[in-house]
Write an enzyme that holds these catalytic residues in place. Structure first.
Site, PDB file in Angstrom:
ATOM      1  N   GLY A   1       7.407   9.798 -14.642  1.00 15.05           N
ATOM      2  CA  GLY A   1       7.461  10.194 -16.051  1.00 15.05           C
ATOM      3  C   GLY A   1       8.172  11.522 -16.246  1.00 15.05           C
ATOM      4  O   GLY A   1       9.018  11.681 -17.133  1.00 15.05           O
TER       5      GLY A   1
ATOM      6  N   SER B   1      -2.684  11.483   5.717  1.00 11.71           N
ATOM      7  CA  SER B   1      -1.265  11.170   5.652  1.00 11.71           C
ATOM      8  C   SER B   1      -0.709  10.582   6.940  1.00 11.71           C
ATOM      9  O   SER B   1      -1.149  10.908   8.042  1.00 11.71           O
ATOM     10  CB  SER B   1      -0.491  12.444   5.321  1.00 11.71           C
ATOM     11  OG  SER B   1       0.895  12.218   5.419  1.00 11.71           O
TER      12      SER B   1
ATOM     13  N   ARG C   1       3.226   0.247   7.829  1.00 14.34           N
ATOM     14  CA  ARG C   1       1.802   0.333   7.533  1.00 14.34           C
ATOM     15  C   ARG C   1       1.059  -0.990   7.587  1.00 14.34           C
ATOM     16  O   ARG C   1      -0.093  -1.041   8.024  1.00 14.34           O
ATOM     17  CB  ARG C   1       1.593   0.970   6.154  1.00 14.34           C
ATOM     18  CG  ARG C   1       1.947   2.427   6.179  1.00 14.34           C
ATOM     19  CD  ARG C   1       2.011   3.031   4.820  1.00 14.34           C
ATOM     20  NE  ARG C   1       2.491   4.400   4.916  1.00 14.34           N
ATOM     21  CZ  ARG C   1       2.544   5.239   3.900  1.00 14.34           C
ATOM     22  NH1 ARG C   1       2.149   4.848   2.700  1.00 14.34           N
ATOM     23  NH2 ARG C   1       3.002   6.464   4.076  1.00 14.34           N
TER      24      ARG C   1
ATOM     25  N   HIS D   1      -3.335   1.459   3.455  1.00 17.01           N
ATOM     26  CA  HIS D   1      -2.900   2.545   4.334  1.00 17.01           C
ATOM     27  C   HIS D   1      -3.816   2.548   5.546  1.00 17.01           C
ATOM     28  O   HIS D   1      -5.042   2.498   5.397  1.00 17.01           O
ATOM     29  CB  HIS D   1      -2.983   3.871   3.596  1.00 17.01           C
ATOM     30  CG  HIS D   1      -2.267   4.992   4.269  1.00 17.01           C
ATOM     31  ND1 HIS D   1      -2.697   5.551   5.458  1.00 17.01           N
ATOM     32  CD2 HIS D   1      -1.132   5.653   3.939  1.00 17.01           C
ATOM     33  CE1 HIS D   1      -1.862   6.503   5.809  1.00 17.01           C
ATOM     34  NE2 HIS D   1      -0.903   6.593   4.915  1.00 17.01           N
TER      35      HIS D   1
ATOM     36  N   HIS E   1      -3.993   1.785  -0.958  1.00 15.47           N
ATOM     37  CA  HIS E   1      -3.274   3.034  -1.178  1.00 15.47           C
ATOM     38  C   HIS E   1      -2.114   2.900  -2.160  1.00 15.47           C
ATOM     39  O   HIS E   1      -1.795   3.838  -2.886  1.00 15.47           O
ATOM     40  CB  HIS E   1      -2.760   3.522   0.178  1.00 15.47           C
ATOM     41  CG  HIS E   1      -1.943   4.758   0.099  1.00 15.47           C
ATOM     42  ND1 HIS E   1      -2.435   5.947  -0.380  1.00 15.47           N
ATOM     43  CD2 HIS E   1      -0.655   5.013   0.448  1.00 15.47           C
ATOM     44  CE1 HIS E   1      -1.488   6.873  -0.332  1.00 15.47           C
ATOM     45  NE2 HIS E   1      -0.403   6.329   0.166  1.00 15.47           N
TER      46      HIS E   1
ATOM     47  N   ARG F   1       5.755  -1.097   1.598  1.00 20.06           N
ATOM     48  CA  ARG F   1       6.495   0.117   1.289  1.00 20.06           C
ATOM     49  C   ARG F   1       6.513   1.025   2.511  1.00 20.06           C
ATOM     50  O   ARG F   1       5.503   1.225   3.173  1.00 20.06           O
ATOM     51  CB  ARG F   1       5.853   0.859   0.122  1.00 20.06           C
ATOM     52  CG  ARG F   1       6.501   2.211  -0.145  1.00 20.06           C
ATOM     53  CD  ARG F   1       5.880   2.898  -1.335  1.00 20.06           C
ATOM     54  NE  ARG F   1       4.538   3.390  -1.116  1.00 20.06           N
ATOM     55  CZ  ARG F   1       4.217   4.427  -0.361  1.00 20.06           C
ATOM     56  NH1 ARG F   1       5.157   5.097   0.289  1.00 20.06           N
ATOM     57  NH2 ARG F   1       2.956   4.808  -0.249  1.00 20.06           N
TER      58      ARG F   1
END
Lengths: 236, 533
Positions: B13, B246, B281, B232, B343, B377
């Protein structure tokens, strides 16, 4: 344990205290979790009334967004960072809205004054950032500000509508001051001088309270040097 | 058309807003809370771009291929070409906005990340999302001061305004007053992932409820790729949610193991010798699921004890702090238990490479848009997808629409008694739908559970009188299950134990559209339909 909430239907109504008996099921439960459970229904307060949905702001639930700042047993902090087991001995947790900001309802306050301060100061870059080894860590620390308002809550010099904008303005300003080009953006520096440097009483209660551990004193010292004493060149 | 109306003030945005503003176009930025509270601030690992700063001979083409391969060939090649080609420029733009990417000897560095052989991920310690957001927030404020961006920071889009098959604006609710207003103009949805379909079970924010997505779905906007949900591999339990650890933990040398007969079994290193702990992942999450099953439910452990002090200080400080906060364990001195957690959502609003949706006048960008990531992804591509996508949508709007000087403020009024999509879904209903979805849309799926779940959903909704948001949520849930059902193969994040092989004939995304009697799903005939190039 007992969770006491200072409630208020809207800005014009009279505040009242609601006490709810709550039993955490897990030792890691946070105040945020308890509020969520209470809001999901089935709880009554000690007067037998429904503990109707308590209004509060929340988002990340992991101390990274600043949404759930409130006063917990007299201390402004993030509800998602306050574990109920901290209050086991006392047996009571009292939740109040931040006092320096106008209440919308219950624990939900309007923190727009913080964002307005940044608009007035002009905390943005007018040209490409100058990034060097010397300002990288400052830029990083300054970029971590959650705009939660806890620092303003404990600051002896800040009040909404006053000339002093507080650490919540100083931190983002510090990033821009560290990165801006040479002698540009004088109005930001002048604004910093007038609205941050002049009003700050150096109590450093902001450093104590910052939920994300920003070294506010270091940023203050650096930005003072750059804006007020104009020793900018040495720092790039 | 008046101002451009951007729904959501996270990376996508903000990126869209500042690009429009820089092009002289006015826009309004509508969000439930200020940008500081957006899910984007939680992103940690970094942002990909083939800048080849590490001198490994990395190229845009390799980034392209890794992304297409990581997505198991579902993403549109043209769109991914645009994403990867423009990544270097996108990152340099962020640099110019003052994002403090990690450097060494005065030059930015890149870290290794999942599914990629070359070091391509630029990062700011372990808080890359927050760093990029702070820079974009300040930049947006600049344009706000110039009257080009108007912020509505406690406002929620409840539905689109549609006239003659065109999107003409959005109906917006002010959450402080409860009043609503009609905003006219081109709309850009940047509402993030549908985390709220799985409350408390994802790494995201409570604010991404899924309501906006469900509403536009009911209004006829085509969605795609709904069955592709990214688990994830490394999340930890936190109060009220899953907390992300992470991928950077593994990028910097963290190793996954499980105790097999008392011995540490480094399963990713044994089973995937090429990429090891940095396999994509979906591969890692699946292996974790399998080894836990094989060892009778032992915890998978993430071992970061071999990382040196400098790495902890310069690259993972916030990660360490987070783990200590949530688990009371120091990952520097002991391995920590990790589990897969929802995730990211690869699917969402179907868009073409210009981020146009199936509804004229409506764009979508960021996680709510389905375009770049296919069946899985890659780490580092989400932030890229959001920032680039926002810019791309803005670019197309600047080119294909003209400005309007009308700056009349929309008038907020009391909502009518039957205001559609106004009333919130009941928490119990949300949980019931979520339980059904969690059962059948896990890491391992099969026909029986999926069909059963559709039946349970029918049963749940059959007996109740539902409000608009609840109906929409149920319809979206049904569409998600149906998409998983028709994909009778395993691909990326979608693993069917009854169809464990890949079926080459199912090489396009699923799509879902509501028409007349409910959600209809199928396979897209080509990469994007109905787009006017």
């Amino acid at each position: 344990m007992r969770i006491e909430v200072v409630r208020r239907e809207n800005a014009d109504s009279t505040p009242y205290l609601q006490s709810i008996e709550y039993t955490p099921k897990d030792k890691n439960e946070t105040v945020a979790f308890a509020l969520d459970m209470i809001n999901k229904g089935g709880y009554k307060d000690t007067d037998g009334r429904d503990a109707a949905p308590i209004k509060w702001e929340h988002s990340c639930l992991q101390k990274k967004c600043g949404a759930c700042a409130m006063v917990i047993n007299g201390v402004p902090r993030l509800a998602c960072g306050a574990r109920l087991r901290e209050f086991e001995k006392q047996g009571t947790v009292r939740l109040e809205p931040l006092k320096k900001f106008p209440v919308i309802a219950d624990l939900w306050v309007n923190r727009q004054v913080m964002f307005d301060a940044l608009l007035k100061l002009g905390t943005w870059l007018e040209s490409d950032a100058v990034m060097t080894e010397k300002n990288e860590n400052t830029a990083y620390d300054a970029s971590r500000c959650l705009q939660c308002g806890c620092c303003l809550e404990v600051c002896p010099n800040f009040y909404a509508g006053g000339e002093f904008y507080g650490m919540a303005a100083c931190v983002p300003a510090s990033r821009v001051i560290a990165e801006l080009k040479g002698d540009t953006q004088q109005s930001l520096k002048q604004g910093y001088d007038k609205h941050i440097f002049e009003g700050c009483g150096k109590s450093l209660s902001c450093k104590n309270i910052c939920p994300t551990g920003i070294e506010t004193d270091r940023l203050l010292a650096r930005s003072n040097m750059a804006s007020v004493w104009k020793r900018l060149l040495r720092l790039k | 058309m008046s101002r451009v109306i951007i729904i959501g003030a996270g990376l996508a945005g903000l990126s869209c807003a500042v690009t429009l503003a820089a092009g002289g176009r006015r826009c309004c930025l509508i969000s439930k809370q200020p940008s500081e509270r957006a899910q984007s601030v939680l992103a940690e690992g970094g942002i990909n771009a083939a800048l080849d700063l590490m001198g490994e001979g990395d190229t845009v083409n390799e980034h392209f291929e890794d992304t297409i391969k990581g997505g198991v060939y579902l993403a549109d090649a043209e769109a991914v070409r645009g994403l990867t080609e423009n990544a270097p420029e996108t990152v340099m733009w962020l640099r110019a906005l003052g994002v403090p990417f990690n450097t060494e000897n005065g030059q930015m560095i890149q870290r290794p990340f999942g599914g990629q052989k070359k070091r391509r991920t630029l990062f700011a310690k372990s808080s890359s999302g927050k760093m990029i957001m702070s820079a974009l927030i300040d930049e947006a404020r600049k344009y706000e001061s110039r009257g080009l961006i108007k912020r509505y920071p406690h406002h929620e889009m409840i539905r689109l305004l549609i006239d003659n098959g065109r999107c003409t604006g959005a109906r917006v609710k002010d959450s402080v007053t409860g009043k609503c207003a009609d905003f006219s103009g081109t709309v850009v949805m940047c509402t993030g992932g549908m985390n709220g379909m799985f409350p408390m079970m994802t790494t995201g924010t409570t604010q991404n409820t899924g309501d906006a997505l469900a509403a536009v779905f009911m209004q006829g906007v085509r969605l795609s790729n709904l069955e592709m949900i990214q688990y994830h591999p490394t999340t930890i339990a936190a109060s009220g949610k899953r907390c992300l650890v992470s991928e950077a933990a593994r990028g910097e040398g963290g190793r996954l193991y499980i105790l097999k007969d008392g011995v540490k079994y480094y399963f990713m290193e044994e089973r995937h010798p090429d990429l090891k702990n940095l396999a994509p992942r979906d591969v890692v999450a699946r292996e974790m699921y399998f080894v836990r099953r094989e060892t009778g439910g032992q915890s998978v452990m993430l071992d970061m004890t071999a990382l040196d002090g400098k790495t902890w200080k310069n690259k993972l400080p916030d990660l360490r702090q987070e783990v200590m906060e949530q688990l009371s364990l120091d990952p520097k001195i002991e391995p920590i238990p990790v589990k897969e957690g929802i995730h990211y959502f690869m699917g969402g609003i179907d868009v073409d490479p210009f981020h146009r949706t199936s509804l004229e006048g409506l764009y979508a960008a960021g996680e709510c848009a389905s375009i770049y990531h296919g069946a899985n992804r890659l780490g580092g591509n989400s932030m890229l997808g959001a920032v680039y996508g926002g810019k791309r949508a803005a670019g197309d709007i600047l080119q294909s629409t003209s400005a309007n000087d009308d700056t009349t403020e929309p008038g907020f009024e009391e909502a009518g008694e039957n205001e559609s999509f106004f009333e919130e879904a009941a928490p119990e209903f949300i949980k019931n739908v979520s339980d059904i979805l969690l059962d059948c849309l896990g890491i391992v799926r099969n026909e029986d559970t999926l069909k059963n779940s559709l039946g349970r959903l029918d049963e749940l909704t059959g007996g109740l009188s539902l409000n608009d948001r609840e109906k929409a949520r149920a319809e979206l849930a049904a569409a998600m299950i149906k998409c998983a059902l028709i994909r009778r193969e395993s691909r990326g994040a979608h693993y069917r134990e009854d169809y464990p092989e890949r079926d080459e004939s199912l090489c396009t995304m699923t799509s879902a559209e509501v028409s007349g009697g409910g959600a209809e799903v199928g396979f897209k005939q080509k990469a994007y339909e109905g787009a006017v190039l």
